[in-house]
Design a protein around this motif. Sequence first.
Motif, PDB file in Angstrom:
ATOM      1  N   THR A 174      21.346   8.418  31.537  1.00  0.00           N
ATOM      2  CA  THR A 174      22.858   8.863  31.570  1.00  0.00           C
ATOM      3  C   THR A 174      23.030  10.394  32.063  1.00  0.00           C
ATOM      4  OG1 THR A 174      22.679   9.282  29.311  1.00  0.00           O
ATOM      5  CG2 THR A 174      23.294   6.998  29.823  1.00  0.00           C
TER       6      THR A 174
ATOM      7  N   LYS B  45      18.536   2.793  32.497  1.00  0.00           N
ATOM      8  CA  LYS B  45      18.943   3.836  33.334  1.00  0.00           C
ATOM      9  C   LYS B  45      19.238   4.854  32.371  1.00  0.00           C
ATOM     10  CE  LYS B  45      20.179   0.664  37.012  1.00  0.00           C
ATOM     11  NZ  LYS B  45      19.354   1.236  38.099  1.00  0.00           N
TER      12      LYS B  45
ATOM     13  N   SER C  73      30.065  -5.297  42.858  1.00  0.00           N
ATOM     14  CA  SER C  73      31.267  -4.260  43.657  1.00  0.00           C
ATOM     15  C   SER C  73      31.933  -4.945  44.440  1.00  0.00           C
ATOM     16  CB  SER C  73      30.263  -2.866  44.031  1.00  0.00           C
ATOM     17  OG  SER C  73      29.358  -2.449  43.125  1.00  0.00           O
TER      18      SER C  73
ATOM     19  N   ALA D 189      29.086   1.335  40.024  1.00  0.00           N
ATOM     20  CA  ALA D 189      28.118   1.622  41.179  1.00  0.00           C
ATOM     21  C   ALA D 189      26.917   1.526  40.825  1.00  0.00           C
ATOM     22  CB  ALA D 189      28.871   2.966  41.872  1.00  0.00           C
ATOM     23  N   GLU D 190      26.532   2.239  40.026  1.00  0.00           N
ATOM     24  CA  GLU D 190      24.944   2.340  39.434  1.00  0.00           C
ATOM     25  C   GLU D 190      24.528   1.088  39.195  1.00  0.00           C
ATOM     26  OE1 GLU D 190      21.310   4.081  38.703  1.00  0.00           O
ATOM     27  OE2 GLU D 190      23.114   4.930  39.783  1.00  0.00           O
ATOM     28  N   LEU D 191      25.186   0.093  38.601  1.00  0.00           N
ATOM     29  CA  LEU D 191      24.687  -1.115  38.144  1.00  0.00           C
ATOM     30  C   LEU D 191      25.026  -2.327  39.143  1.00  0.00           C
ATOM     31  CD1 LEU D 191      25.839  -1.087  34.515  1.00  0.00           C
ATOM     32  CD2 LEU D 191      23.470  -0.283  35.365  1.00  0.00           C
ATOM     33  N   ASP D 192      25.851  -1.922  40.025  1.00  0.00           N
ATOM     34  CA  ASP D 192      26.485  -3.023  40.872  1.00  0.00           C
ATOM     35  C   ASP D 192      26.964  -4.208  40.073  1.00  0.00           C
ATOM     36  OD1 ASP D 192      27.208  -4.113  43.287  1.00  0.00           O
ATOM     37  OD2 ASP D 192      25.120  -5.052  43.681  1.00  0.00           O
TER      38      ASP D 192
ATOM     39  N   LEU E 145      24.356   1.831  30.491  1.00  0.00           N
ATOM     40  CA  LEU E 145      23.354   2.307  31.351  1.00  0.00           C
ATOM     41  C   LEU E 145      22.376   2.114  30.627  1.00  0.00           C
ATOM     42  CD1 LEU E 145      24.903   5.228  33.133  1.00  0.00           C
ATOM     43  CD2 LEU E 145      24.339   3.098  34.047  1.00  0.00           C
TER      44      LEU E 145
ATOM     45  N   LEU F 217      24.296  10.931  35.696  1.00  0.00           N
ATOM     46  CA  LEU F 217      25.620  10.698  36.069  1.00  0.00           C
ATOM     47  C   LEU F 217      26.488  11.622  35.332  1.00  0.00           C
ATOM     48  CD1 LEU F 217      26.758   6.891  36.167  1.00  0.00           C
ATOM     49  CD2 LEU F 217      28.074   8.599  34.780  1.00  0.00           C
TER      50      LEU F 217
ATOM     51  N   ALA G 268      31.581   5.110  38.503  1.00  0.00           N
ATOM     52  CA  ALA G 268      30.359   5.343  38.615  1.00  0.00           C
ATOM     53  C   ALA G 268      29.354   4.589  38.119  1.00  0.00           C
ATOM     54  CB  ALA G 268      30.015   6.956  38.155  1.00  0.00           C
ATOM     55  N   ILE G 269      29.747   4.191  36.707  1.00  0.00           N
ATOM     56  CA  ILE G 269      28.425   3.092  36.182  1.00  0.00           C
ATOM     57  C   ILE G 269      28.551   1.771  36.870  1.00  0.00           C
ATOM     58  CG2 ILE G 269      28.428   1.850  34.024  1.00  0.00           C
ATOM     59  CD1 ILE G 269      29.443   4.212  32.431  1.00  0.00           C
TER      60      ILE G 269
END
Length: 352
Positions: free
Chosen positions: A28, A26, A75, A59-62, A21, A31, A56-57
């Motif tokens: 951390t 981004k 994803s 999804a955050e980064l796709d 991240l 999250l 979660a990571i």
Amino acid sequence: MTELERRMIAPGFVEEALESLRRMGKPTAPLIAALGLPQRVDQPISAERYGALWLAIAAELDDEFFGMGGRPMRSGSFTLLCHCVLHARSLGQALRRALRFLNVVLEDPRGELVVRDGLAEIELADAGGPRSAFAYRTYWIILHGITCWLVGRRIPIRLVDFRCDEPKQGADYRLFFGAPVGFSQPISRLGFDSAMLDLPVSRTEQALKQFLRGAPANILVRYRYDAGLASSVRRRLSRLPPAAWSNFVDLAADLRMPASTLRHRLSDEGQSFAGIKDDIRRDMAVDMLLNTPKTIGDIATQLGYSEPSAFFRAFRKWMSTSPDAFRRESRQAVQTIKTPAPGSAISGPRSP
């Protein structure tokens, strides 16, 4: 190592995941808070919590490869990969399909299955400099986890080589894979017995749905040790020296079941009594060769072999080399890592 310890993920791996991240600029903290983790993770966490962090990571980064490939692994890619290999006839066919899929999706690194000298090796080629150890480990987790599930058993790993230099948590990497691990190698690769390539694939669409509901937590620890009767048998045997091991009939009686039932249940898990004993002896042999000054004869005796020649034959089957050569080469590799050549550079993680 206890069953609970096997299902825990070292804090260094948590930090490496969070670095994915930070590398993308981004934060951390949000999250971490959402997952109920402390802002500074300095103790091992469960595979389930690490799996939640992984998702979660991603999804955050796709990006299910955490921004470490030539292109993002968007994803849903992991699910599509599983569908791609589900109906393969054998492990070998499934692996080749999986590698083609990942090569198309990631583009870099590119994986190739190479079979030679009784070993099946998955080799990774990088377009540029070495990636981080975490990137290679993530690739191995995805590929090894899926293929183990497909054949219903853990595929014992014989070697793991990393092209990058050893990270500060190198010991965690060795413990995680349960196999000889080398760093600063010419190529990143993971090897296992080539006979495994012929194992049949027998999974259904319904079984895949259940597998995906538990992913990635269910592939984050060494597959064989997750649960089941084989794990119980292994724990029982590991408490005793090989010379004191029960025979199969006595073991079945201790477990309060007929020998035929024990044999069938182990077979359903892709295991056998002989195979479990073999794996324990191999792990003990590697540990003693690397971490003790014991002679080959002493090790053979401690493992329950009547003579050193029997141990030599078994070790060659396990590791494709002799115990002496394995000890010598491993020590030389460690010494090389500790004393790099003058002027050599330390490679950091590769930028995405």
